[in-house]
Design a protein around this motif. Structure first.
Motif, PDB file in Angstrom:
ATOM      1  N   ARG A  34       0.759  -1.213   0.192  1.00  0.00           N
ATOM      2  CA  ARG A  34      -0.057  -0.144   0.075  1.00  0.00           C
ATOM      3  C   ARG A  34       0.788   1.319   0.099  1.00  0.00           C
ATOM      4  O   ARG A  34       0.423   2.271  -0.650  1.00  0.00           O
ATOM      5  N   ILE A  35       2.068   1.267   0.672  1.00  0.00           N
ATOM      6  CA  ILE A  35       2.776   2.521   0.915  1.00  0.00           C
ATOM      7  C   ILE A  35       3.609   2.700  -0.658  1.00  0.00           C
ATOM      8  O   ILE A  35       3.507   3.753  -1.021  1.00  0.00           O
ATOM      9  N   GLU A  36       3.873   1.676  -1.229  1.00  0.00           N
ATOM     10  CA  GLU A  36       4.624   1.672  -2.458  1.00  0.00           C
ATOM     11  C   GLU A  36       3.623   2.307  -3.518  1.00  0.00           C
ATOM     12  O   GLU A  36       3.973   3.044  -4.357  1.00  0.00           O
ATOM     13  N   SER A  37       2.359   1.974  -3.368  1.00  0.00           N
ATOM     14  CA  SER A  37       1.359   2.253  -4.359  1.00  0.00           C
ATOM     15  C   SER A  37       1.234   3.800  -4.382  1.00  0.00           C
ATOM     16  O   SER A  37       1.068   4.608  -5.174  1.00  0.00           O
ATOM     17  N   ARG A  38       1.152   4.563  -2.845  1.00  0.00           N
ATOM     18  CA  ARG A  38       1.020   5.815  -2.888  1.00  0.00           C
ATOM     19  C   ARG A  38       2.445   6.609  -3.040  1.00  0.00           C
ATOM     20  O   ARG A  38       2.170   7.775  -3.701  1.00  0.00           O
ATOM     21  N   LEU A  39       3.585   6.062  -2.707  1.00  0.00           N
ATOM     22  CA  LEU A  39       4.623   6.867  -3.050  1.00  0.00           C
ATOM     23  C   LEU A  39       4.841   6.751  -4.754  1.00  0.00           C
ATOM     24  O   LEU A  39       5.359   7.833  -5.230  1.00  0.00           O
ATOM     25  N   ALA A  40       4.372   5.782  -5.243  1.00  0.00           N
ATOM     26  CA  ALA A  40       4.561   5.904  -6.903  1.00  0.00           C
ATOM     27  C   ALA A  40       3.756   6.955  -7.532  1.00  0.00           C
ATOM     28  O   ALA A  40       4.187   7.392  -8.685  1.00  0.00           O
ATOM     29  N   VAL A  41       2.638   7.597  -6.948  1.00  0.00           N
ATOM     30  CA  VAL A  41       2.226   8.451  -7.599  1.00  0.00           C
ATOM     31  C   VAL A  41       2.262   9.817  -6.930  1.00  0.00           C
ATOM     32  O   VAL A  41       1.728  10.798  -6.971  1.00  0.00           O
ATOM     33  N   GLY A  42       3.336   9.880  -6.045  1.00  0.00           N
ATOM     34  CA  GLY A  42       3.977  11.243  -5.628  1.00  0.00           C
ATOM     35  C   GLY A  42       3.448  11.781  -4.134  1.00  0.00           C
ATOM     36  O   GLY A  42       3.763  12.762  -3.694  1.00  0.00           O
ATOM     37  N   VAL A  43       2.786  10.671  -3.605  1.00  0.00           N
ATOM     38  CA  VAL A  43       1.988  11.144  -2.164  1.00  0.00           C
ATOM     39  C   VAL A  43       3.374  10.853  -1.081  1.00  0.00           C
ATOM     40  O   VAL A  43       4.249  10.099  -1.124  1.00  0.00           O
ATOM     41  N   THR A  44       3.267  11.866  -0.335  1.00  0.00           N
ATOM     42  CA  THR A  44       4.180  11.929   0.714  1.00  0.00           C
ATOM     43  C   THR A  44       3.587  11.003   1.944  1.00  0.00           C
ATOM     44  O   THR A  44       2.416  11.227   2.368  1.00  0.00           O
ATOM     45  N   VAL A  45       4.133   9.789   2.389  1.00  0.00           N
ATOM     46  CA  VAL A  45       3.585   9.083   3.317  1.00  0.00           C
ATOM     47  C   VAL A  45       4.280   9.374   4.514  1.00  0.00           C
ATOM     48  O   VAL A  45       5.755   9.302   4.885  1.00  0.00           O
ATOM     49  N   ILE A  46       3.588   9.392   5.798  1.00  0.00           N
ATOM     50  CA  ILE A  46       4.023   9.675   7.146  1.00  0.00           C
ATOM     51  C   ILE A  46       3.485   8.126   7.669  1.00  0.00           C
ATOM     52  O   ILE A  46       2.482   7.580   7.911  1.00  0.00           O
TER      53      ILE A  46
END
Length: 229
Positions: free
Chosen positions: A76-88
């Motif tokens: 799930r984290i990887e999918s968000r990072l791939a579209v430019g989202v900052t993950v905390i």
């Protein structure tokens, strides 16, 4: 542009959950997750691991349950990072070092291999290590009430965990543990808003093109010094 993975770490009572929420408000478009959790499977594992009850969980089983939750969350984290989202992220592999390797005494290389299977090549862009006096943190934790299974461990266990976290602020330790990524220690004492200011100042110093305007608009300059690792 790929997003950044920011991890907040530290022993019990340093205010990680409070600061994750503050950063989420301060960083438009960011998303936050916690370990264990963040997925239906992870949430079930969290309940099993942290609910204080009569189910005895051995040290190896505990570590592997954390890894299973992490492996599910990483997708799930990887999918968000791939579209430019900052993950905390509230906790990641540094907590495994502190709690399972140092706290429980599990063999370091075996745990590192298990983590490599769980996370693949994912590394935090920065881990913010919150720290404050051990007694202050303990008082905060007890004041919250409703302690979970890990929080109910004895003072010797928590002293080992705290020492392990503090060791991670040493650049030499970080060089020997590249899977953890860069770690920067931030003073977590004082009012929560002041601690947030210290974190934002740290992010602005590291990535001025992204975070400098945030620091200047929401905070009146540096509020405190932090110790990059």
């Amino acid at each position: 542009m790929r997003g950044r993975l920011l991890v907040l770490e530290g022993p019990e009572g340093v205010g990680k959950t409070t600061q994750v929420a503050a950063l989420l408000r301060a960083l438009p478009g960011a998303e936050a997750f916690r370990e264990p959790g963040g997925t239906p499977l992870g949430n079930e594992i969290r309940t099993l691991l942290l609910t204080p009850d009569d189910v005895k969980i051995g040290a190896r089983a505990e570590a592997l349950l954390f890894m299973a939750a992490r492996a599910q969350l990483v997708e799930r984290i990887e999918s968000r990072l791939a579209v430019g989202v900052t993950v905390i992220l509230d906790r990641f592999f540094l907590s495994t070092y502190a709690y399972q390797i140092v706290g429980r005494g599990l063999p370091v290389e075996e745990v590192r291999r298990a983590n490599a299977l769980a996370v693949g090549d994912l590394r935090p862009d920065l881990t913010v290590l919150l720290s404050c006096d051990l007694e202050v943190a303990r008082t905060r934790m007890v004041a919250r009430g409703d302690l979970d299974r890990m929080e109910r461990e004895g003072p010797d266990f928590h002293a080992r965990v705290t020492a392990a976290f503090l060791a991670a602020a040493d650049p030499a330790w970080q060089a020997a543990h590249p899977e953890v990524g860069p770690v920067a220690r931030v003073d977590a004492s004082g009012p929560p808003a002041q601690v947030t200011g210290r974190i934002v100042d740290l992010l602005a110093a590291r990535w001025p093109e992204t975070f400098r305007s945030l620091a200047e608009s929401q905070y009146s300059g540096p509020l405190s010094s932090s110790s990059p690792g």
